[in-house]
Every structure is written in C-alpha cells, then in structure tokens.
Motif scaffolding. Structure first.
Motif: not given
Length: 517
Positions: A243-248, A258-259, A274-277
C-alpha cells in the motif's frame, strides 16, 4: 549454569546474544528449529531515521501519534534515537539493505509515517535476511537447544534461576542461568486468522504470569489489515509496503473503501484500516487490494508474489482478496527501559515484552526496531552487572506427576472463539461468557504432561487478553469495544497490569518532551 538463558531465537533473542560479552556462556532455547518464528516472516522492513531530511524526533512524533495517546514518550525517544544509531552501525557492520542508484539506503513509505524511512532487505524479505545475518553473527557464540519446549520458569527465593524444558523425546531438564530472558514472540496463533508463525502461541505470557510477573497492555492486539484470504482461510501476509507503494483497497466494483474514513486513506493507522475492512466484510462483502498498477511487483515483493502464485492468484493481473488477521501484540510482560521485569532474574525483550513504545497501536515497521534496541540495552545492563560464570550445562528434572488433570478443549474451536470474542470488535457480554468458560487461573505446571502444558499456556494467554479487554471500558488503538466506541478521557494514560496478585493500575507518560516538539 549459564550466564544467560534466552527463551526464543528471533530478532530480539539473537540481537541480545550478539550484543553480550564474548566471555559469557549463552543458551538459546527454541520450540522448533532455529529459523522458525515471526522475524523470518517480517516483510515490511525496519523503521529508522536515516535520510538527511529525517530526524529521530520526527520518527518519535509519528510513533506517539499512532499510539492513540498511550505510548511512553521517554521510551519512544529511546526507540527512535538509539534505533537510528543501531541501524547505522549494523549496516556499516554488514547487515544487507536495499540501495538506490547512488548506493544509499532505498527507503520505503508505510502507514502513519510522515516520510520515507523504512529500510528493506531483499524487497519483502527483510526479516528472513535479518535472521540470516544474526544467526551468522552468533554462530559459535551460543549453545542452541532447538526443539525444546519451555515448560515452566524455575524460581528460588522469589528469583528466576532457570527454565524447565522438554526435548522431542519428552526428556525434561532444567537450563539454569544467572539471567533468564523471555524472547518468545507473539500471540497470533491464539486466533483463527493470523499472519504469524506456528510458534507464536503466547507461551511467554503464561510463563511470566505463572512466575508472578506483572503483564500489561494485554488488551492491545494489532490486526494486520491485509491478510490474503482465499476460501475463508488466511493464506499469508501482504505487507503494508505494498500500500505504501500505491496499492488501493477497493470493493468488488473497484470503488475505494477508505475514502472519507481517514485523510491518509490506505495509509491510515493500522487499527483504523483493519476495522474499516472488517466492517465492510461484515456489512457489504469482500475487500480487495488492487496492486495491478505497481511496476515490477515480482521484483519488489518477491515473497508476496511467490505466495500469491502458489495460491493461483496473480497480483499483477487480479484483485487480491484481503481481510484482517492477528499480527502483533503491543502488550506483554512489563519491563523497564532495560528489559527487567518485576521478577528478579527474569527479563523480556521483543514482542513478548511491554516496553511502552507501541502504546495502543504500533507504528508500522517499529517491531524489528524495538527488538534490536531493547535487546542491545539489556545486553549492556547484563554485561555491566557483576557476577561470575559457572560451568554451563543441564540438570535433569523429574517426570510429571500422573495425578494432574486438565480439561482439554479443541484448539480450533478456541481459536475461532478468540477471534469472535477478543478480536477486532469486542463486546462485554461475550467477554464475560468466554471468561466464565475459561477463567484465568494458575497451575502447578510441572505436574502435567507436555501436550497439556502447551494447552495450558495458550489458554492462560487467551484468558489474560480477554480479562484485560473486559477491564478497559473504552476503545483505544487496537482495542475496540462496541459498547464504548470512543476513547475516554479517564482512561488516557491508564495502564492495566495483571499478575497472580491481581489487577495493577498505573499511569504512563504520553507527552512529548519539549525538546522533541
């Protein structure tokens, strides 16, 4: 008698052995072979302020902000300042690291960090190659007791003097030592979904508890947001570095989930992601990681790519189904800044220890750093303490009593119960029911056969975590109570400690020093 007996052989245990004086006799006891453990599985890297525009103060600030106002500011300053120095020293001494085109460390970005400061080795193989380095560094310096189960800490006049162990044949011995160190790692295997190694069963918590040590912050369990999940089963970690490299993070229609939840979106603190997922899974259906736009995925993340392909998924062409799983325990055995516990002669380093640096939510890639920093500090303290060596060896121990009894519970059922009751979303009535069925109590460990001792340690660790989760009547970091979904002012800085003598409440310093602002 050894000078030092280290129970566990991951980053913290081996860094301690590496840093102790060469004249010391050192025993390292591991449940399985030398390379088994969470360290070898670590993908994300090691956080440290190494670039010209980064400073330990910035790393400390990020760590405290991620901790949900629960970390010990003085210990965090130690982590960030000494961690930077240790990493520079180890890299100069031969620790491999990924470099850019100029030969400088290639620093990655991860959630809740304000800048790139994550050191990697072999892309996503940092833990594996760090272990290889430390094993080479300690070769010939330590006496290994591989495939030895730690059964019980031995006490004499309220001091820890050794550990009762059992080998593969069932033969019991006592490893005696002037200093006994718990470096047993994490608790992931107490849950049904986890990124952890098979040996991460919380043994160290139970060993310390039965020895009378104080444990704290046990309610704070970090669930990694992105475990590859296929057919309802965990199939391996997908590092935050992806995710740090751009995965969504997206739903089945490709819409980002996550928006509107956090300004850092995919790189929000782990507890929030984690809670959002998990909520999305429960309310709307599966969540996926979209890494298809990342260039050279198989070269940048070779271990993850290989694991995905082994499970017939191609991350360069397909969405990856992900769900949270137990990943890291912020709490553990209470220690001071040198790893000393409340029991004389007993120490703790690494994930089994509660140093206070993670608070209620660990900042990404601070775990390996914590093991390195506090292991080196403990080595310094032990090395300066006066004492004399005695001949190293084992003392045979009696066989277990045939009269001890223990009600066996099916482990798979317990792991699922733990996930439902003391997982990401917690509810007091369920916690009370769990504790009524599995009350926190002590056992005369040595009287039980080895297989039952393993169950006792896991059950004790589960009951300790559930007890702490019931006691903290708020939500904070990795601890989320459905009945109290927000942090409460009266719980700010309040630390719950547990021991055989009862519940211990104390206050933790959570404010940055003026020089660090």
């Amino acid at each position: 008698m050894f000078d030092v007996c280290i129970i566990g052989g991951g980053v913290a245990g081996l860094m301690l052995a590496r840093s102790l004086p060469d004249s010391y006799s050192i025993a390292v006891v591991t449940k399985e072979h030398a390379g088994t453990g969470n360290t070898s599985l670590a993908q994300g890297g090691i956080a440290a302020s190494l670039s010209f525009d980064d400073r330990p103060e910035s790393h400390a600030t990020d760590t405290l902000l991620a901790s949900a106002n629960h970390a010990d500011a003085e210990r965090v300053e130690i982590l960030a300042t000494e961690g930077s120095a240790i990493m520079k020293h180890l890299m100069a001494q031969g620790l491999p690291f990924d470099t850019d085109e100029f030969g400088m460390p290639k620093l990655g970005m991860e959630g809740a960090h304000s800048m790139r400061r994550i050191v990697h080795t072999g892309g996503d193989q940092t833990g594996k190659l760090l272990m290889r380095y430390l094993m080479e560094e300690t070769s010939g310096k330590i006496t290994r007791f591989a495939f030895h189960q730690a059964l019980e800490l031995r006490m004499e006049s309220s001091r820890c003097t050794g550990v009762l162990v059992s080998d593969l044949s069932g033969k019991r011995s006592v490893v005696q030592a002037r200093h006994v160190v718990l470096a047993t790692g994490g608790i992931g295997q107490l849950y049904s979904e986890t990124s952890n190694s098979s040996v991460a069963t919380g043994d160290g918590l139970s060993l310390a508890y039965h020895a009378g040590a104080v444990l704290e912050d046990l309610e704070f369990v970090q669930f990694h947001p992105t475990i590859l999940t296929l057919e309802g089963k965990s199939r391996g970690l997908i590092s935050e570095a992806v995710r740090g490299e751009g995965a969504l993070l997206v739903n089945g229609d490709g819409k980002r989930i996550m928006e509107g939840i956090h300004p850092f979106i995919e790189l929000a603190p782990r507890d929030i992601v984690a809670r959002a997922i998990e909520r999305h899974w429960q309310a709307e259906g599966p969540v996926f990681l979209d890494a298809r736009q990342l260039a050279d995925f198989n070269q940048r993340f070779p271990s993850i790519y290989k694991n995905c392909r082994n499970h017939a998924v191609d991350p360069t062409e397909e969405l990856l189904p992900v769900r949270p799983g137990a990943h890291f325990h912020m709490g553990g055995v209470r220690t001071d800044s040198y790893g000393r516990t409340s029991v004389p002669g007993l120490y703790a380093v690494g994930e089994v220890a509660s140093t206070g640096v993670h608070g209620a939510n660990r900042l990404a890639s601070n775990s390996l750093l914590e093991g390195l920093v506090f292991a080196k500090r403990l080595a310094q303290w032990i090395g300066e303490e006066p004492g004399h060596r005695k001949e190293a060896g084992l003392v045979e121990s009696d066989a277990p009593s045939p009269f001890a009894s223990f009600e066996k519970v099916e482990e798979g059922k317990l792991r699922q119960e733990m996930t439902e009751v003391a997982g990401i979303l917690r509810e007091p009535r369920a916690l009370k029911r769990f504790l009524a069925e599995h009350p926190l109590k002590t056992y005369r460990i040595q009287d039980y056969p080895d297989d039952l001792i393993a169950l006792i340690h896991r059950q004790t660790a589960r009951s300790l975590i559930a007890s702490a989760a019931l006691l903290r009547e708020e939500s904070r970091g990795g601890h989320y109570r459905i009945d109290a979904p927000e942090p409460k002012a009266e719980w700010s800085g309040q630390v719950i400690g547990l021991s055989t003598s009862g519940v211990h409440l104390s206050m933790r310093k959570t404010e940055l020093k003026e020089i660090m602002l």
